[in-house]
Write an enzyme that holds these catalytic residues in place. Structure first.
Site, PDB file in Angstrom:
ATOM      1  N   TYR A 262       0.828  -1.221   0.000  1.00  0.00           N
ATOM      2  CA  TYR A 262       0.000   0.000   0.000  1.00  0.00           C
ATOM      3  C   TYR A 262       0.862   1.271   0.000  1.00  0.00           C
ATOM      4  CZ  TYR A 262      -3.664  -3.232   1.703  1.00  0.00           C
ATOM      5  OH  TYR A 262      -4.536  -4.280   1.868  1.00  0.00           O
TER       6      TYR A 262
ATOM      7  N   HIS B 117       0.774 -11.577   2.022  1.00  0.00           N
ATOM      8  CA  HIS B 117      -0.335 -10.922   1.311  1.00  0.00           C
ATOM      9  C   HIS B 117      -1.053 -11.851   0.323  1.00  0.00           C
ATOM     10  CE1 HIS B 117      -1.541  -6.539   0.286  1.00  0.00           C
ATOM     11  NE2 HIS B 117      -2.542  -7.336   0.033  1.00  0.00           N
TER      12      HIS B 117
END
Ligand code: NAD
Length: 273
Positions: free
Chosen positions: A48, A106
């Site tokens: 992010y 992730h």
């Protein structure tokens, strides 16, 4: 705030604030607002590019570090044991903290077993208080959970009223792994905010569609991390513990399940290539 106890005894707030697609320049302001609204768990990720902003907001908040639960995720370009190990230290530096409360892999791609070994090692060293995975579908999840020394505390997967993960949650429960929802509002897909069932139930309780959709997940023992960059919506999404859905309302919302992703088809080569 309701807390959930993970499989290693660590307590995590059931409701947190997610910062996917929050611009790096906006992250500090957003997390500051979220902490002001009462959130005590923040979900970020290396991918992010906003771990710095999250760390800065936590540092400047004046709230004790022990009261805030930080979640981050290792991106696939940092997989393999050595790179994952180094990337955990980089996340710690960007977040300006000596430990991360929960670190996840992730995605189940590349050398994720190697990366998971780095998570286990950092956990034993005290750099991580809990470890887990994200987006692990049954095949990857069961394979990993059955072959590692430390069973994942959490699997963060797409979970909302249209993709309820009913069966997936059952087998994750068997491993003692908590289901954490990403996209708890389906990012508004499938007309979620105009859904007549959710609207009607909301009306009965004097609550918004978003609050009903979030409350439903918490009553199913799912951990949630809704996102908004607007303070009023952060507050709205946070105020879900002052009402309770009845068994009949739970059944009505359960029937909205399409049992498939609103974002991807994991069996379609076009979406995964
Ligand atoms: P979400 O379901 O939380 O939806 C967020 C969007 O819904 C906002 O951008 C806004 O447009 C709208 N919204 C939010 N609150 C609202 C309200 N009260 N009323 C009306 N509209 C509202 O989607 P998300 O951000 O994708 O998921 C939440 C968090 O989950 C992310 O921020 C991130 O931390 C995490 N996440 C993880 C993965 C992963 O692969 N592990 C993927 C996606 C998201």
């Amino acid at each position: 705030m309701k807390y959930v106890t993970l499989n290693n005894g660590v307590k995590i707030p059931q409701l947190g604030y997610g910062v996917y697609q929050v611009e790096p320049t906006e992250a500090e302001r957003c997390v500051n607002d979220a902490l002001g609204a009462g959130y005590r768990m923040v979900d970020t990720a290396q991918a992010y590019h906003n771990e710095e902003g999250v760390g800065a907001a936590v540092k400047k908040s004046g709230i004790a570090r022990s009261e805030i639960f930080l979640v981050s995720k290792i991106w696939i370009s940092n997989y393999g044991y050595e790179r994952a190990k180094a990337s955990i230290d980089e996340s710690l530096r960007r977040l300006q903290t000596e430990y991360i409360d929960l670190m996840l892999l992730h995605q189940p791609f590349c050398d994720y077993f190697g990366a998971y070994r780095a998570l286990e090692e950092a956990y034993r060293e005290g750099k991580l208080r809990a470890i887990g995975v994200s987006n692990f579908q049954p095949n990857h999840f069961i394979d990993l959970a059955s072959n590692v020394e430390i069973v994942p505390a959490v699997n963060q997967v797409e979970t909302h009223v249209f993709c309820q993960q009913i069966r997936s949650k059952e087998y994750m429960d068997e491993f003692g792994t908590h289901t954490m929802s990403w996209g708890p509002l389906a990012e508004g897909r499938n007309g979620l905010f105009a859904n007549p069932v959710l609207k009607e139930i909301g009306k009965v309780h004097g609550k918004s569609v978003a609050q009903v959709a979030l409350r439903y997940l918490t009553q199913r023992d799912v951990i949630i991390i809704p996102k908004s960059v607007h303070r009023n919506r952060m507050e709205e999404n946070f105020n879900i513990y002052d009402f309770e859905l009845t068994p009949d309302e739970m059944e009505r919302i359960k029937s909205l399940d399409l049992a498939k992703s609103a974002f991807f088809d994991h069996n379609d080569p076009e979406t995964v290539k």
